[in-house]
Design a protein around this motif. Structure first.
Motif, PDB file in Angstrom:
ATOM      1  N   ARG A 126     -20.247  43.883  44.542  1.00  0.00           N
ATOM      2  CA  ARG A 126     -18.910  43.552  45.032  1.00  0.00           C
ATOM      3  C   ARG A 126     -18.421  44.644  45.986  1.00  0.00           C
ATOM      4  NH1 ARG A 126     -13.679  42.007  41.219  1.00  0.00           N
ATOM      5  NH2 ARG A 126     -12.187  41.590  42.910  1.00  0.00           N
ATOM      6  N   PHE A 127     -17.858  44.212  47.125  1.00  0.00           N
ATOM      7  CA  PHE A 127     -17.301  45.139  48.094  1.00  0.00           C
ATOM      8  C   PHE A 127     -15.871  44.735  48.414  1.00  0.00           C
ATOM      9  CE2 PHE A 127     -21.800  45.910  48.946  1.00  0.00           C
ATOM     10  CZ  PHE A 127     -21.829  47.282  49.085  1.00  0.00           C
ATOM     11  N   ILE A 132     -10.418  48.973  55.145  1.00  0.00           N
ATOM     12  CA  ILE A 132     -10.888  48.991  56.539  1.00  0.00           C
ATOM     13  C   ILE A 132     -10.465  47.768  57.336  1.00  0.00           C
ATOM     14  CG2 ILE A 132     -12.869  50.449  55.994  1.00  0.00           C
ATOM     15  CD1 ILE A 132     -14.608  47.943  56.084  1.00  0.00           C
ATOM     16  N   VAL A 133     -10.148  46.649  56.676  1.00  0.00           N
ATOM     17  CA  VAL A 133      -9.742  45.435  57.383  1.00  0.00           C
ATOM     18  C   VAL A 133      -8.274  45.162  57.075  1.00  0.00           C
ATOM     19  CG1 VAL A 133     -10.108  42.944  57.622  1.00  0.00           C
ATOM     20  CG2 VAL A 133     -12.066  44.468  57.338  1.00  0.00           C
ATOM     21  N   LYS A 157      -6.902  35.534  69.883  1.00  0.00           N
ATOM     22  CA  LYS A 157      -7.561  35.965  68.656  1.00  0.00           C
ATOM     23  C   LYS A 157      -8.063  37.413  68.738  1.00  0.00           C
ATOM     24  CE  LYS A 157      -7.105  32.344  66.109  1.00  0.00           C
ATOM     25  NZ  LYS A 157      -6.409  32.424  64.812  1.00  0.00           N
ATOM     26  N   ILE A 158      -7.965  38.092  67.593  1.00  0.00           N
ATOM     27  CA  ILE A 158      -8.538  39.421  67.417  1.00  0.00           C
ATOM     28  C   ILE A 158      -9.750  39.288  66.501  1.00  0.00           C
ATOM     29  CG2 ILE A 158      -8.141  41.767  66.573  1.00  0.00           C
ATOM     30  CD1 ILE A 158      -5.177  41.354  67.093  1.00  0.00           C
ATOM     31  N   LEU A 159     -10.865  39.897  66.883  1.00  0.00           N
ATOM     32  CA  LEU A 159     -12.075  39.873  66.078  1.00  0.00           C
ATOM     33  C   LEU A 159     -12.499  41.298  65.740  1.00  0.00           C
ATOM     34  CD1 LEU A 159     -12.400  37.300  68.277  1.00  0.00           C
ATOM     35  CD2 LEU A 159     -14.409  36.932  66.852  1.00  0.00           C
ATOM     36  N   LEU A 160     -12.923  41.486  64.497  1.00  0.00           N
ATOM     37  CA  LEU A 160     -13.395  42.774  64.015  1.00  0.00           C
ATOM     38  C   LEU A 160     -14.841  42.639  63.561  1.00  0.00           C
ATOM     39  CD1 LEU A 160     -10.356  43.710  61.719  1.00  0.00           C
ATOM     40  CD2 LEU A 160     -10.653  44.298  64.128  1.00  0.00           C
ATOM     41  N   LEU A 161     -15.641  43.657  63.831  1.00  0.00           N
ATOM     42  CA  LEU A 161     -17.006  43.731  63.328  1.00  0.00           C
ATOM     43  C   LEU A 161     -17.063  44.851  62.297  1.00  0.00           C
ATOM     44  CD1 LEU A 161     -19.158  43.353  66.587  1.00  0.00           C
ATOM     45  CD2 LEU A 161     -18.419  41.585  64.999  1.00  0.00           C
ATOM     46  N   SER A 162     -17.585  44.569  61.111  1.00  0.00           N
ATOM     47  CA  SER A 162     -17.591  45.564  60.046  1.00  0.00           C
ATOM     48  C   SER A 162     -18.947  45.595  59.352  1.00  0.00           C
ATOM     49  CB  SER A 162     -16.498  45.264  59.010  1.00  0.00           C
ATOM     50  OG  SER A 162     -16.806  44.079  58.287  1.00  0.00           O
ATOM     51  N   ASN A 163     -19.310  46.790  58.884  1.00  0.00           N
ATOM     52  CA  ASN A 163     -20.475  46.979  58.029  1.00  0.00           C
ATOM     53  C   ASN A 163     -19.950  47.269  56.625  1.00  0.00           C
ATOM     54  OD1 ASN A 163     -22.630  48.066  56.511  1.00  0.00           O
ATOM     55  ND2 ASN A 163     -23.655  48.793  58.355  1.00  0.00           N
ATOM     56  N   GLN A 167     -18.774  50.924  55.465  1.00  0.00           N
ATOM     57  CA  GLN A 167     -17.316  50.844  55.588  1.00  0.00           C
ATOM     58  C   GLN A 167     -16.840  51.216  56.990  1.00  0.00           C
ATOM     59  OE1 GLN A 167     -14.935  50.173  52.385  1.00  0.00           O
ATOM     60  NE2 GLN A 167     -16.788  48.956  52.612  1.00  0.00           N
ATOM     61  N   LEU A 168     -17.637  50.896  58.009  1.00  0.00           N
ATOM     62  CA  LEU A 168     -17.251  51.105  59.397  1.00  0.00           C
ATOM     63  C   LEU A 168     -16.788  49.795  59.999  1.00  0.00           C
ATOM     64  CD1 LEU A 168     -20.147  53.432  60.645  1.00  0.00           C
ATOM     65  CD2 LEU A 168     -17.887  54.088  59.800  1.00  0.00           C
ATOM     66  N   VAL A 169     -15.829  49.877  60.915  1.00  0.00           N
ATOM     67  CA  VAL A 169     -15.291  48.673  61.543  1.00  0.00           C
ATOM     68  C   VAL A 169     -14.925  48.986  62.987  1.00  0.00           C
ATOM     69  CG1 VAL A 169     -12.910  49.153  60.838  1.00  0.00           C
ATOM     70  CG2 VAL A 169     -13.600  46.794  61.304  1.00  0.00           C
ATOM     71  N   ALA A 170     -15.112  48.003  63.863  1.00  0.00           N
ATOM     72  CA  ALA A 170     -14.749  48.142  65.270  1.00  0.00           C
ATOM     73  C   ALA A 170     -14.105  46.850  65.738  1.00  0.00           C
ATOM     74  CB  ALA A 170     -15.980  48.471  66.123  1.00  0.00           C
ATOM     75  N   GLN A 171     -13.186  46.980  66.681  1.00  0.00           N
ATOM     76  CA  GLN A 171     -12.419  45.823  67.161  1.00  0.00           C
ATOM     77  C   GLN A 171     -12.865  45.421  68.555  1.00  0.00           C
ATOM     78  OE1 GLN A 171      -8.114  46.065  66.767  1.00  0.00           O
ATOM     79  NE2 GLN A 171      -7.833  44.846  68.626  1.00  0.00           N
ATOM     80  N   LEU A 172     -13.017  44.111  68.757  1.00  0.00           N
ATOM     81  CA  LEU A 172     -13.294  43.575  70.081  1.00  0.00           C
ATOM     82  C   LEU A 172     -11.980  43.419  70.845  1.00  0.00           C
ATOM     83  CD1 LEU A 172     -15.917  42.700  68.464  1.00  0.00           C
ATOM     84  CD2 LEU A 172     -16.024  40.755  70.045  1.00  0.00           C
TER      85      LEU A 172
END
Length: 424
Positions: A126-127, A132-133, A157-163, A167-172
């Motif tokens: 479970r995560f 982060i989001v 729209k806003i899109l986020l990419l996360s691992n 626990q890293l996240v970046a925004q487009l």
């Protein structure tokens, strides 16, 4: 330091017992003491992510490996790829479309937890994404160890990419065209990624139509960067079933309803086209899945009053010509009886990962698995975390590859020091 060597041997032992049928036993720690650190790091790079996180708390050097470019590069090259499944408990469809009264961030829903399933060891993890989001985002796609999140608020729209592991996240950059709840496709590799947002064009505050699609592409090797280019229009009279686009063989696929058809987008040719679904007049709850080496599978229940065979769930594979289907599997009658009871006529959907197809129903939180390699059907063990969650919700699944490093995040501009270590 002896605890560190014990941790390594126990991690390797537990990992080999989970991922191999060969017998295993703890290794003599006196052997590990004589190995140079670079060789130890290379051995650790072969371990699956769960084993790495079990022993990283032993000492500072092990913990620092997560931020070591050398170790992460070795892990990308050496660690075997694993096909997991990730599930989210999403609110009913009627609650997915926010109103103007719910525009404030305080009233928006927090991101749902992820329930990861390792099919080889039949274990759940479970995560939580709360840290982060932000609120008001829902999972929309997954690829290359990344999960894509889409903003719930109608409009651009806003899109986020996360691992989820690191626990890293970046925004487009924000997409230019207003949409309600479009379908999203993601394909991510070590040096590039592409995102496609299709349908649900918000042409007025009171009307939504499936007219256009937008794409975002970044390639760290060629230096090509194309933020939100409008691609070819969607086929006429298509009705996208809100959800995800699946990626396979340089194309994106999604279902269209009324009547059922499959929409395909050829990335190289920049063109959308329709594919007729098999037995489309008698299908119920058709769903697409990508599995194996770019295979596209359509899963649906077949119901016809005068059908010469009993009702069941069937699987069709898209053939190499890209337009015809061939039946590849039919759910056995004894399995269908159990599945029909769990589904209760409420519908279902599927997701593919590696050689597995996972089917989830809208009435229960059980997961039915089909293994293409062994041709076996089985129920996944109940998720100990998921069954503690109360309230209504629909289980939405994605294929997921657990990875310690996702360099595609470094292709997006970020001021975070964590992202810089993943730069191309």
């Amino acid at each position: 330091m002896e605890e560190a060597f014990i941790a390594i041997t126990s991690a390797i032992s537990s990992s080999s017992s989970s991922y191999s049928s060969l017998p295993s036993s703890p290794m003599d720690t006196r052997i590990w003491r004589k190995l140079p650190p670079p060789l130890v790091d290379r051995i650790l790079a072969f371990l699956p992510p769960p084993a790495f996180f079990r022993f990283r708390s032993v000492c500072k050097r092990f913990y620092s490996l997560l931020f070591s470019d050398t170790f992460l590069n070795s892990h990308l090259r050496l660690s075997p790829r694993r096909s997991w499944l990730v599930f989210f408990l999403l609110p009913p469809k009627s609650n997915l479309y926010p109103t103007s009264s719910s525009s404030s961030s305080s009233s928006a829903s927090p991101p749902p937890d992820a329930f990861l399933f390792d099919p080889e060891s039949s274990t759940w993890h479970r995560f939580s994404f709360d840290a982060i989001v932000p609120r008001g985002f829902s999972p929309a796609a997954s690829s290359g160890g990344l999960i894509c999140w889409l903003s719930d608020e109608p409009g651009t729209k806003i899109l986020l990419l996360s691992n989820p592991i690191t626990q890293l996240v970046a925004q487009l950059p924000t997409s230019p065209r207003p949409r309600l709840f479009p379908s999203v496709g993601l394909t991510a590799g070590n040096s590039s990624f592409s995102v496609v947002v299709a349908g649900d064009d918000l042409i007025s505050p009171f009307a939504v139509k499936n007219l256009t699609a937008e794409s975002f592409h970044a390639d760290g090797i060629t230096g090509f960067y194309s933020p939100w280019a409008i691609i070819s229009p969607l086929p006429r009279l298509c009705n996208l079933d809100p959800g995800r686009l699946i990626a396979a063989g340089g194309r994106l696929y999604c279902m269209s309803t009324g009547p059922f058809a499959v929409l395909a987008y050829d990335v190289g040719g920049n063109a959308w086209y329709k594919i007729q679904a098999p037995m489309r007049r008698f299908l119920r709850s058709p769903s697409l899945a990508a599995c194996g080496d770019g295979r596209v599978v359509l899963v649906a229940a077949v119901e016809k009053s005068k059908l010469s065979v009993p009702r069941s769930v069937r699987l069709w594979g898209l053939q190499t010509d890209g337009v015809t289907w061939a039946e590849v599997e039919r759910m056995p009658p004894e399995v269908y009886v159990q599945f029909e009871e769990a589904e209760g006529g409420g519908g279902f959907e599927c997701v593919g990962s590696g050689e597995l197809i996972a089917i989830t129903t809208k009435q229960s939180r059980d997961v039915l698995l089909f293994d293409f390699y062994s041709k076996a059907w089985r129920w996944a063990p109940q998720c100990p975390f998921l069954h503690r969650v109360g309230g209504d919700g629909v289980l939405r699944g994605f294929g997921y590859e657990p990875r310690l490093a996702t360099p595609a995040l470094g292709l997006l501009d970020s001021s975070s020091l964590a992202f810089q270590s993943f730069g191309g």
